[in-house]
Design a protein around this motif. Structure first.
Motif, PDB file in Angstrom:
ATOM      1  N   LYS A  85       0.855  -1.181   0.000  1.00  0.00           N
ATOM      2  CA  LYS A  85       0.000   0.000   0.000  1.00  0.00           C
ATOM      3  C   LYS A  85       0.893   1.233   0.000  1.00  0.00           C
ATOM      4  CE  LYS A  85      -3.756   2.163   2.540  1.00  0.00           C
ATOM      5  NZ  LYS A  85      -4.619   2.085   3.721  1.00  0.00           N
ATOM      6  N   ASN A  86       0.563   2.178  -0.877  1.00  0.00           N
ATOM      7  CA  ASN A  86       1.349   3.386  -1.011  1.00  0.00           C
ATOM      8  C   ASN A  86       0.387   4.549  -1.258  1.00  0.00           C
ATOM      9  OD1 ASN A  86       3.460   5.106  -1.270  1.00  0.00           O
ATOM     10  ND2 ASN A  86       4.372   4.152  -3.078  1.00  0.00           N
ATOM     11  N   GLY A  87       0.767   5.738  -0.872  1.00  0.00           N
ATOM     12  CA  GLY A  87      -0.064   6.908  -1.099  1.00  0.00           C
ATOM     13  C   GLY A  87       0.729   8.008  -1.772  1.00  0.00           C
ATOM     14  N   HIS A  88       0.006   8.911  -2.455  1.00  0.00           N
ATOM     15  CA  HIS A  88       0.661  10.017  -3.150  1.00  0.00           C
ATOM     16  C   HIS A  88      -0.202  11.265  -3.046  1.00  0.00           C
ATOM     17  CE1 HIS A  88       2.938  12.225  -6.135  1.00  0.00           C
ATOM     18  NE2 HIS A  88       1.808  12.517  -6.746  1.00  0.00           N
ATOM     19  N   ARG A  89       0.433  12.392  -2.719  1.00  0.00           N
ATOM     20  CA  ARG A  89      -0.237  13.691  -2.708  1.00  0.00           C
ATOM     21  C   ARG A  89       0.524  14.617  -3.637  1.00  0.00           C
ATOM     22  NH1 ARG A  89      -1.478  16.071   3.024  1.00  0.00           N
ATOM     23  NH2 ARG A  89      -2.770  17.397   1.722  1.00  0.00           N
ATOM     24  N   GLN A  90      -0.142  15.087  -4.683  1.00  0.00           N
ATOM     25  CA  GLN A  90       0.495  15.961  -5.674  1.00  0.00           C
ATOM     26  C   GLN A  90       0.473  17.406  -5.180  1.00  0.00           C
ATOM     27  OE1 GLN A  90       1.877  14.826  -8.504  1.00  0.00           O
ATOM     28  NE2 GLN A  90       2.572  16.866  -9.062  1.00  0.00           N
ATOM     29  N   SER A  91       1.601  18.082  -5.292  1.00  0.00           N
ATOM     30  CA  SER A  91       1.687  19.491  -4.915  1.00  0.00           C
ATOM     31  C   SER A  91       1.121  20.354  -6.045  1.00  0.00           C
ATOM     32  CB  SER A  91       3.135  19.886  -4.651  1.00  0.00           C
ATOM     33  OG  SER A  91       3.659  19.138  -3.584  1.00  0.00           O
ATOM     34  N   PHE A  92       0.487  21.475  -5.658  1.00  0.00           N
ATOM     35  CA  PHE A  92      -0.060  22.384  -6.662  1.00  0.00           C
ATOM     36  C   PHE A  92       0.106  23.828  -6.213  1.00  0.00           C
ATOM     37  CE2 PHE A  92      -3.649  21.679  -3.815  1.00  0.00           C
ATOM     38  CZ  PHE A  92      -4.160  22.951  -3.647  1.00  0.00           C
ATOM     39  N   THR A  93      -0.036  24.735  -7.149  1.00  0.00           N
ATOM     40  CA  THR A  93      -0.050  26.168  -6.889  1.00  0.00           C
ATOM     41  C   THR A  93      -1.340  26.725  -7.458  1.00  0.00           C
ATOM     42  OG1 THR A  93       2.361  26.310  -7.040  1.00  0.00           O
ATOM     43  CG2 THR A  93       1.131  28.347  -7.314  1.00  0.00           C
ATOM     44  N   GLN A  94      -2.053  27.485  -6.644  1.00  0.00           N
ATOM     45  CA  GLN A  94      -3.304  28.100  -7.090  1.00  0.00           C
ATOM     46  C   GLN A  94      -2.998  29.553  -7.450  1.00  0.00           C
ATOM     47  OE1 GLN A  94      -6.511  28.239  -4.184  1.00  0.00           O
ATOM     48  NE2 GLN A  94      -7.700  26.958  -5.553  1.00  0.00           N
ATOM     49  N   VAL A  95      -3.343  29.940  -8.697  1.00  0.00           N
ATOM     50  CA  VAL A  95      -3.055  31.296  -9.181  1.00  0.00           C
ATOM     51  C   VAL A  95      -4.332  31.973  -9.629  1.00  0.00           C
ATOM     52  CG1 VAL A  95      -0.677  30.798  -9.858  1.00  0.00           C
ATOM     53  CG2 VAL A  95      -2.502  30.498 -11.512  1.00  0.00           C
ATOM     54  N   LYS A  96      -4.342  33.304  -9.497  1.00  0.00           N
ATOM     55  CA  LYS A  96      -5.466  34.125  -9.965  1.00  0.00           C
ATOM     56  C   LYS A  96      -4.968  34.933 -11.153  1.00  0.00           C
ATOM     57  CE  LYS A  96      -8.897  37.456  -8.349  1.00  0.00           C
ATOM     58  NZ  LYS A  96      -8.763  38.547  -9.280  1.00  0.00           N
ATOM     59  N   ILE A  97      -5.673  34.838 -12.265  1.00  0.00           N
ATOM     60  CA  ILE A  97      -5.289  35.523 -13.494  1.00  0.00           C
ATOM     61  C   ILE A  97      -5.645  37.003 -13.364  1.00  0.00           C
ATOM     62  CG2 ILE A  97      -5.531  35.586 -16.000  1.00  0.00           C
ATOM     63  CD1 ILE A  97      -4.295  32.997 -14.883  1.00  0.00           C
ATOM     64  N   ASP A  98      -4.620  37.875 -13.467  1.00  0.00           N
ATOM     65  CA  ASP A  98      -4.833  39.311 -13.321  1.00  0.00           C
ATOM     66  C   ASP A  98      -5.035  40.007 -14.659  1.00  0.00           C
ATOM     67  OD1 ASP A  98      -4.517  39.102 -10.556  1.00  0.00           O
ATOM     68  OD2 ASP A  98      -2.351  39.368 -10.695  1.00  0.00           O
ATOM     69  N   LYS A  99      -4.173  39.712 -15.635  1.00  0.00           N
ATOM     70  CA  LYS A  99      -4.204  40.460 -16.884  1.00  0.00           C
ATOM     71  C   LYS A  99      -3.712  39.593 -18.033  1.00  0.00           C
ATOM     72  CE  LYS A  99      -2.704  44.864 -18.774  1.00  0.00           C
ATOM     73  NZ  LYS A  99      -1.850  46.032 -18.591  1.00  0.00           N
ATOM     74  N   ILE A 100      -4.366  39.741 -19.189  1.00  0.00           N
ATOM     75  CA  ILE A 100      -3.951  39.058 -20.408  1.00  0.00           C
ATOM     76  C   ILE A 100      -3.453  40.120 -21.378  1.00  0.00           C
ATOM     77  CG2 ILE A 100      -4.705  37.656 -22.359  1.00  0.00           C
ATOM     78  CD1 ILE A 100      -6.809  36.420 -20.506  1.00  0.00           C
ATOM     79  N   ASN A 101      -2.174  40.031 -21.712  1.00  0.00           N
ATOM     80  CA  ASN A 101      -1.564  40.973 -22.657  1.00  0.00           C
ATOM     81  C   ASN A 101      -1.497  40.287 -24.013  1.00  0.00           C
ATOM     82  OD1 ASN A 101      -1.031  42.800 -20.518  1.00  0.00           O
ATOM     83  ND2 ASN A 101       0.781  41.625 -20.006  1.00  0.00           N
ATOM     84  N   GLY A 102      -2.269  40.759 -24.979  1.00  0.00           N
ATOM     85  CA  GLY A 102      -2.303  40.096 -26.273  1.00  0.00           C
ATOM     86  C   GLY A 102      -1.917  41.039 -27.356  1.00  0.00           C
TER      87      GLY A 102
END
Length: 102
Positions: A85-102
């Motif tokens: 038996k083995n377990g895994h927890r994936q790390s993540f980063t939560q980001v908020k989109i501020d501006k789209i430069n196109g």
């Protein structure tokens, strides 16, 4: 207005104000990050890059760093008494989109 960005080996469709969870970045909470790999931008018309759109970028701020729910990996072979038996927890980063430069 939306954009399609590539980060962490995945592609995300983002708009201004969206909060998304991506693969872990080496940034602290409150820091600003810039995504330069913009595959497509839709403002009035759709601009698709080959592979990326020149001069386009997406600015975001880090909301939090965390780890996802645990996924249990259970290996079993019958009649031999083998089980692991083995377990895994994936790390993540939560980001908020501020501006789209196109």
């Amino acid at each position: 207005m939306y954009a399609i960005i590539a980060t962490g080996g995945k592609q995300y469709k983002v708009s201004e104000g969206d909060v998304i969870s991506i693969e872990k970045l080496g940034a602290e909470e409150g820091e600003k990050v810039t995504f330069d790999q913009v595959l497509a931008v839709s403002n009035d018309g759709l601009k698709v890059g080959s592979p990326t759109v020149d001069g386009a970028s997406v600015e975001a701020s880090v909301v939090r760093n965390g780890r996802a729910r645990k996924v249990i990996v259970y290996k079993f072979k019958r009649k031999t008494g083998y089980h692991k038996k083995n377990g895994h927890r994936q790390s993540f980063t939560q980001v908020k989109i501020d501006k789209i430069n196109g």
